[in-house]
Design a protein around this motif. Structure first.
Motif, PDB file in Angstrom:
ATOM      1  N   GLY A  26       0.821  -1.203   0.000  1.00  0.00           N
ATOM      2  CA  GLY A  26       0.000   0.000   0.000  1.00  0.00           C
ATOM      3  C   GLY A  26       0.849   1.244   0.000  1.00  0.00           C
ATOM      4  N   ARG A  27       0.376   2.277   0.660  1.00  0.00           N
ATOM      5  CA  ARG A  27       1.019   3.580   0.641  1.00  0.00           C
ATOM      6  C   ARG A  27       2.074   3.699   1.748  1.00  0.00           C
ATOM      7  N   THR A  28       3.172   2.988   1.542  1.00  0.00           N
ATOM      8  CA  THR A  28       4.262   3.050   2.519  1.00  0.00           C
ATOM      9  C   THR A  28       5.203   4.192   2.190  1.00  0.00           C
ATOM     10  N   SER A  29       5.790   4.734   3.229  1.00  0.00           N
ATOM     11  CA  SER A  29       6.712   5.855   3.080  1.00  0.00           C
ATOM     12  C   SER A  29       8.148   5.351   3.091  1.00  0.00           C
ATOM     13  N   ASN A  30       9.074   6.156   2.598  1.00  0.00           N
ATOM     14  CA  ASN A  30      10.493   5.795   2.680  1.00  0.00           C
ATOM     15  C   ASN A  30      11.050   5.994   4.088  1.00  0.00           C
ATOM     16  N   ILE A  31      10.361   6.777   4.867  1.00  0.00           N
ATOM     17  CA  ILE A  31      10.741   6.989   6.261  1.00  0.00           C
ATOM     18  C   ILE A  31       9.607   6.425   7.117  1.00  0.00           C
ATOM     19  N   TYR A  32       9.925   5.447   7.925  1.00  0.00           N
ATOM     20  CA  TYR A  32       8.856   4.784   8.652  1.00  0.00           C
ATOM     21  C   TYR A  32       9.364   4.135   9.925  1.00  0.00           C
ATOM     22  N   THR A  33       8.424   3.798  10.770  1.00  0.00           N
ATOM     23  CA  THR A  33       8.705   3.118  12.028  1.00  0.00           C
ATOM     24  C   THR A  33       7.840   1.862  12.094  1.00  0.00           C
ATOM     25  N   VAL A  34       8.433   0.773  12.462  1.00  0.00           N
ATOM     26  CA  VAL A  34       7.695  -0.477  12.634  1.00  0.00           C
ATOM     27  C   VAL A  34       7.879  -0.956  14.072  1.00  0.00           C
TER      28      VAL A  34
END
Length: 128
Positions: A26-34
């Motif tokens: 889906g709409r994932t970002s290049n900067i993210y937290t999991v």
């Protein structure tokens, strides 16, 4: 929207290992937290580990799993992993990954309400 699908749970003996996967689409970002969280029957949801990627990277762990669990990612597959070694019966729980399309500050990593998307969960049972 971001869709998360976990896999890799199962039954393992104490001292064994499992690797959980969290595949994002889906709409994932290049900067993210999991974040990885777990919940055992009758207990509150518990923070396990988190990773922050893009604009630098860092990983963070609950004291109860530090040195035994490792969070990592494969950016080509848009997948985050939780490698769990030296498993103990008290690690038994439903494990869920969560996602935030930004870089959370360290002090907020352990609170589930700071993440926007969640997977359905995968059961991990540690028993002989």
């Amino acid at each position: 929207q971001v869709q998360l699908v976990e896999s890799g749970g199962g039954l393992v003996q104490p001292g064994g290992s499992l690797r959980l996967s969290c595949a994002a689409s889906g709409r994932t970002s290049n900067i993210y937290t999991v974040g990885w969280f777990r919940q055992a029957p009758g207990k509150e949801r518990e923070f396990v580990a988190a990773g922050r990627w893009g604009a630098g990277s860092s990983t963070h762990y609950a004291n109860s799993v530090k040195g035994r669990f490792t969070i990592s990612r494969d950016n080509t597959k848009n997948t985050v992993y939780l490698q769990m070694n030296s498993l103990k019966p008290e690690d038994t729980a439903v494990y869920r990954c969560s996602w935030k399309n930004s870089r959370l500050i360290v002090s907020s990593l352990g609170s589930g309400e700071n993440y926007d998307y969640w997977g359905q969960g995968t059961q991990v049972t540690v028993s002989s």
